[in-house]
Design a protein around this motif. Structure first.
Motif, PDB file in Angstrom:
ATOM      1  N   GLU A   8      -5.225  -0.797 -17.238  1.00 11.63           N
ATOM      2  CA  GLU A   8      -5.546  -0.990 -18.650  1.00 11.63           C
ATOM      3  C   GLU A   8      -5.178  -2.417 -19.093  1.00 11.63           C
ATOM      4  O   GLU A   8      -5.703  -2.924 -20.082  1.00 11.63           O
ATOM      5  N   TYR A   9      -4.267  -3.043 -18.351  1.00 14.59           N
ATOM      6  CA  TYR A   9      -3.744  -4.356 -18.769  1.00 14.59           C
ATOM      7  C   TYR A   9      -4.187  -5.519 -17.890  1.00 14.59           C
ATOM      8  O   TYR A   9      -4.216  -6.663 -18.317  1.00 14.59           O
ATOM      9  N   CYS A  10      -4.437  -5.238 -16.591  1.00 15.75           N
ATOM     10  CA  CYS A  10      -4.841  -6.318 -15.677  1.00 15.75           C
ATOM     11  C   CYS A  10      -5.448  -5.696 -14.418  1.00 15.75           C
ATOM     12  O   CYS A  10      -5.494  -4.470 -14.282  1.00 15.75           O
ATOM     13  N   GLN A  11      -5.841  -6.567 -13.481  1.00 19.41           N
ATOM     14  CA  GLN A  11      -6.386  -6.054 -12.217  1.00 19.41           C
ATOM     15  C   GLN A  11      -5.222  -5.562 -11.340  1.00 19.41           C
ATOM     16  O   GLN A  11      -4.134  -6.181 -11.343  1.00 19.41           O
ATOM     17  N   VAL A  12      -5.421  -4.468 -10.632  1.00 23.58           N
ATOM     18  CA  VAL A  12      -4.352  -3.929  -9.773  1.00 23.58           C
ATOM     19  C   VAL A  12      -4.822  -3.963  -8.318  1.00 23.58           C
ATOM     20  O   VAL A  12      -5.876  -3.439  -7.991  1.00 23.58           O
ATOM     21  N   VAL A  13      -4.014  -4.619  -7.452  1.00 23.64           N
ATOM     22  CA  VAL A  13      -4.409  -4.751  -6.041  1.00 23.64           C
ATOM     23  C   VAL A  13      -3.292  -4.188  -5.151  1.00 23.64           C
ATOM     24  O   VAL A  13      -2.121  -4.582  -5.292  1.00 23.64           O
ATOM     25  N   TYR A  14      -3.646  -3.265  -4.262  1.00 25.44           N
ATOM     26  CA  TYR A  14      -2.658  -2.763  -3.291  1.00 25.44           C
ATOM     27  C   TYR A  14      -2.897  -3.474  -1.969  1.00 25.44           C
ATOM     28  O   TYR A  14      -3.990  -3.383  -1.407  1.00 25.44           O
ATOM     29  N   LEU A  15      -1.881  -4.187  -1.491  1.00 27.01           N
ATOM     30  CA  LEU A  15      -2.025  -4.936  -0.236  1.00 27.01           C
ATOM     31  C   LEU A  15      -1.495  -4.097   0.927  1.00 27.01           C
ATOM     32  O   LEU A  15      -0.488  -3.399   0.762  1.00 27.01           O
ATOM     33  N   PRO A  16      -2.140  -4.168   2.096  1.00 27.73           N
ATOM     34  CA  PRO A  16      -1.646  -3.361   3.219  1.00 27.73           C
ATOM     35  C   PRO A  16      -0.192  -3.712   3.555  1.00 27.73           C
ATOM     36  O   PRO A  16       0.161  -4.881   3.582  1.00 27.73           O
ATOM     37  N   ARG A  17       0.574  -2.672   3.761  1.00 30.91           N
ATOM     38  CA  ARG A  17       1.987  -2.857   4.089  1.00 30.91           C
ATOM     39  C   ARG A  17       2.109  -3.271   5.554  1.00 30.91           C
ATOM     40  O   ARG A  17       1.352  -2.802   6.398  1.00 30.91           O
ATOM     41  N   THR A  18       3.071  -4.153   5.847  1.00 29.97           N
ATOM     42  CA  THR A  18       3.299  -4.557   7.237  1.00 29.97           C
ATOM     43  C   THR A  18       3.946  -3.399   7.988  1.00 29.97           C
ATOM     44  O   THR A  18       4.958  -2.845   7.530  1.00 29.97           O
ATOM     45  N   GLU A  19       3.379  -3.053   9.107  1.00 32.70           N
ATOM     46  CA  GLU A  19       3.901  -1.918   9.883  1.00 32.70           C
ATOM     47  C   GLU A  19       5.218  -2.277  10.578  1.00 32.70           C
ATOM     48  O   GLU A  19       5.450  -3.435  10.920  1.00 32.70           O
ATOM     49  N   GLY A  20       6.047  -1.288  10.759  1.00 37.25           N
ATOM     50  CA  GLY A  20       7.205  -1.412  11.644  1.00 37.25           C
ATOM     51  C   GLY A  20       8.437  -2.123  11.112  1.00 37.25           C
ATOM     52  O   GLY A  20       9.357  -2.417  11.880  1.00 37.25           O
ATOM     53  N   VAL A  21       8.500  -2.387   9.817  1.00 40.34           N
ATOM     54  CA  VAL A  21       9.721  -2.999   9.291  1.00 40.34           C
ATOM     55  C   VAL A  21       9.957  -2.520   7.860  1.00 40.34           C
ATOM     56  O   VAL A  21       9.026  -2.382   7.076  1.00 40.34           O
ATOM     57  N   SER A  22      11.230  -2.234   7.551  1.00 36.40           N
ATOM     58  CA  SER A  22      11.599  -1.876   6.171  1.00 36.40           C
ATOM     59  C   SER A  22      13.091  -2.111   5.985  1.00 36.40           C
ATOM     60  O   SER A  22      13.853  -2.134   6.959  1.00 36.40           O
ATOM     61  N   SER A  23      13.482  -2.296   4.731  1.00 36.22           N
ATOM     62  CA  SER A  23      14.908  -2.506   4.434  1.00 36.22           C
ATOM     63  C   SER A  23      15.705  -1.288   4.886  1.00 36.22           C
ATOM     64  O   SER A  23      16.815  -1.417   5.424  1.00 36.22           O
ATOM     65  N   SER A  47       0.804  -1.224   0.000  1.00 35.23           N
ATOM     66  CA  SER A  47       0.000   0.000   0.000  1.00 35.23           C
ATOM     67  C   SER A  47       0.838   1.276   0.000  1.00 35.23           C
ATOM     68  O   SER A  47       0.315   2.367  -0.224  1.00 35.23           O
ATOM     69  N   ASP A  48       2.160   1.137   0.239  1.00 36.75           N
ATOM     70  CA  ASP A  48       3.003   2.332   0.156  1.00 36.75           C
ATOM     71  C   ASP A  48       3.025   2.863  -1.284  1.00 36.75           C
ATOM     72  O   ASP A  48       3.435   3.994  -1.526  1.00 36.75           O
ATOM     73  N   TRP A  49       2.580   2.039  -2.229  1.00 37.50           N
ATOM     74  CA  TRP A  49       2.543   2.444  -3.640  1.00 37.50           C
ATOM     75  C   TRP A  49       1.129   2.804  -4.104  1.00 37.50           C
ATOM     76  O   TRP A  49       0.910   2.985  -5.305  1.00 37.50           O
TER      77      TRP A  49
END
Ligand code: CTP
Length: 442
Positions: free
Chosen positions: A105-120, A94-96
């Motif tokens: 236009e090309y396919c279905q787009v799904v934004y999934l909730p981002r996991t809180e509290g962790v990132s690279s 979901s950050d995107w």
């Protein structure tokens, strides 16, 4: 069969990535994961990755969640992939949100909730918490220090904490020994005559050093500093930001691979006109002369491509009135066994700052200002064979240089574009200038 595709960098694979991959897989029957290539990440401004593409691909494969892993290498590839693989669902965290709606236009787009509290980004910052102190002492140094402070913000895990001069945001510690006690590393941009002592004292206290080029004004001093760094198990790196820009790195490789045949000549010009004619004695003492400010940069492509073993050197300089060694213009000619090279540098004159590498088959042309370029051309007699190479350039190369420095500290060794050998050769030319036997003053 419902095909799902997702993309990401997946640097230092973490729990948030795994959760995302699991949920992406649940959206269909077959999951394709696109892992961004190192070059593509650079063009997106992601310069901090700890792992290279292969390491990241291996990590994603090891999760066992993806049915197929591919590399994402260029802008717009997502559209190509969706069509090529017959993808039904595109998904990312979901950050995107909203950023990939153009794919609807090309396919279905799904934004999934981002996991809180962790990132690279957070993991990288935690892994490698390095402090750096900034050393400079004149107004011209201040500009470099400010640029450096701004650029360091783009690099994960390294923080500028203090400086011996006044810079907003940084604590000022004028006593060098006290400053050294407070940091893990230093960036030295003091006057070149002070580099040797500043670097030496830092290494003696076990601090890593990033020193603005030239590291020293005598070859033996430079050798001594590198031996000291080895004994202290510290990184000593020459800060020549141009060397860390992608365009420059690549042009050196192109020249080395023989694309333009045998290299017969390199001609590098660097000028930045300053109002130095009315310099007082104090100004002369405080400011870098032309040879130290620009000479190392001009020598860089020459030593990297033709090597450091030149047979002869001749230096011609015009000095500032009433000054013993403050040059306003200098030309350095180097003679190799089978090649020639020249560097033209000036702070009191203006010329076209281009770089030309002449080969038996063709030449490489880098337009002014070549030291901060994002592109170069390879040109041939038959113009239809000419090629232009474009690369991303952020922050004049400074942030890439800081990344290289912090990676070297983490790895415990340096793998620098400016090698120890090149640093010593640069110091050697500085020594020739101050010794004067190969110098003609006009
Ligand atoms: N992702 C997620 N939860 C997190 C981190 C990432 O769901 N805590 C998702 C992103 O939304 C993306 C995928 O994992 O779909 C890969 O993200 P990537 O950019 O590689 O991971 P980050 O940890 O966000 O990396 P960085 O901090 O370098 O931006």
């Amino acid at each position: 069969m419902k095909k799902v595709i997702t993309y990401g960098t997946y640097d230092l694979l973490h729990y948030g990535h795994i959760k995302l991959l699991e949920r992406a897989k649940e959206l269909g029957d077959y999951l394709i994961v696109g892992v961004t290539s190192d070059d593509y990440d650079k063009t997106r401004g992601k310069i901090n990755n700890k792992q290279n593409l292969m390491e990241r691909v291996v990590a994603v494969k090891a999760t066992g969640i993806a049915d197929e892993v591919i590399a994402e290498e260029y802008e717009g590839q997502k559209i190509d992939d969706i069509r090529r693989y017959g993808v039904d669902i595109f998904t990312v965290g979901s950050d995107w949100e909203g950023k990939f709606d153009y794919l609807k236009e090309y396919c279905q787009v799904v934004y999934l909730p981002r996991t809180e509290g962790v990132s690279s980004t957070e993991i990288r910052a935690e892994k490698n918490k390095l402090t750096i102190g900034l050393i400079g002492d004149s107004e011209s140094d201040l500009t470099s220090l400010k640029k450096f402070t701004a650029e360091i913000a783009y690099v994960n895990g390294i923080h500028a904490t203090c400086s011996n001069t006044r810079i907003d945001e940084l604590e000022q510690i004028t006593d060098y020994d006290k400053l050294l006690e407070r940091v893990d590393s230093v960036y030295v941009v003091s006057h070149p005559r002070d580099h040797y002592s500043h670097v030496k004292r830092a290494l003696q206290k076990g601090k890593h050093v990033l020193c603005e080029t030239p590291i020293a004004l005598e070859r033996t001093q430079c050798e001594e500093l590198f031996s000291l760094a080895k004994r202290a198990q510290c990184v000593l790196m020459e800060a020549a930001k141009t060397a860390y820009t992608t365009a420059f790195e690549r042009l050196v490789l192109v020249a080395k691979t023989g694309k333009i045949g045998e290299v017969l000549d390199i001609d590098a010009t660097c000028t930045r006109r300053r109002s130095i004619q009315n310099y007082s004695e104090k100004d002369i003492m405080r400011n870098w002369n032309t040879i130290t400010e620009w000479g190392p940069l001009g020598l860089l492509p020459i030593f990297l491509i033709l090597g450091c073993e030149y047979k002869d050197i001749r230096i011609v300089s015009r000095l500032l009135k009433n000054s013993k060694d403050y040059d306003i213009y200098t030309k350095i000619d180097l003679l190799y066994d089978k090649a020639t090279a020249s560097v033209k540098v000036a702070k009191g004159a203006k010329s076209e700052g281009e770089l030309i590498i002449t080969g038996t088959e063709g030449y490489i042309y880098v337009p002014a200002p070549w030291w901060k370029t994002d592109y170069f051309e390879v040109r041939f007699e038959n113009q239809t064979n000419n090629r232009r190479y474009f690369y991303q350039l952020e922050g004049e190369g400074i942030r890439y240089e800081i990344v290289a420095f912090s990676k070297a500290i983490e790895a415990g060794h340096g793998d620098f574009y400016v090698s120890e050998k090149v640093s010593k050769a640069i110091a050697g030319v500085m020594e020739e200038y101050y010794k004067g036997t190969k110098v003609r003053k006009i």
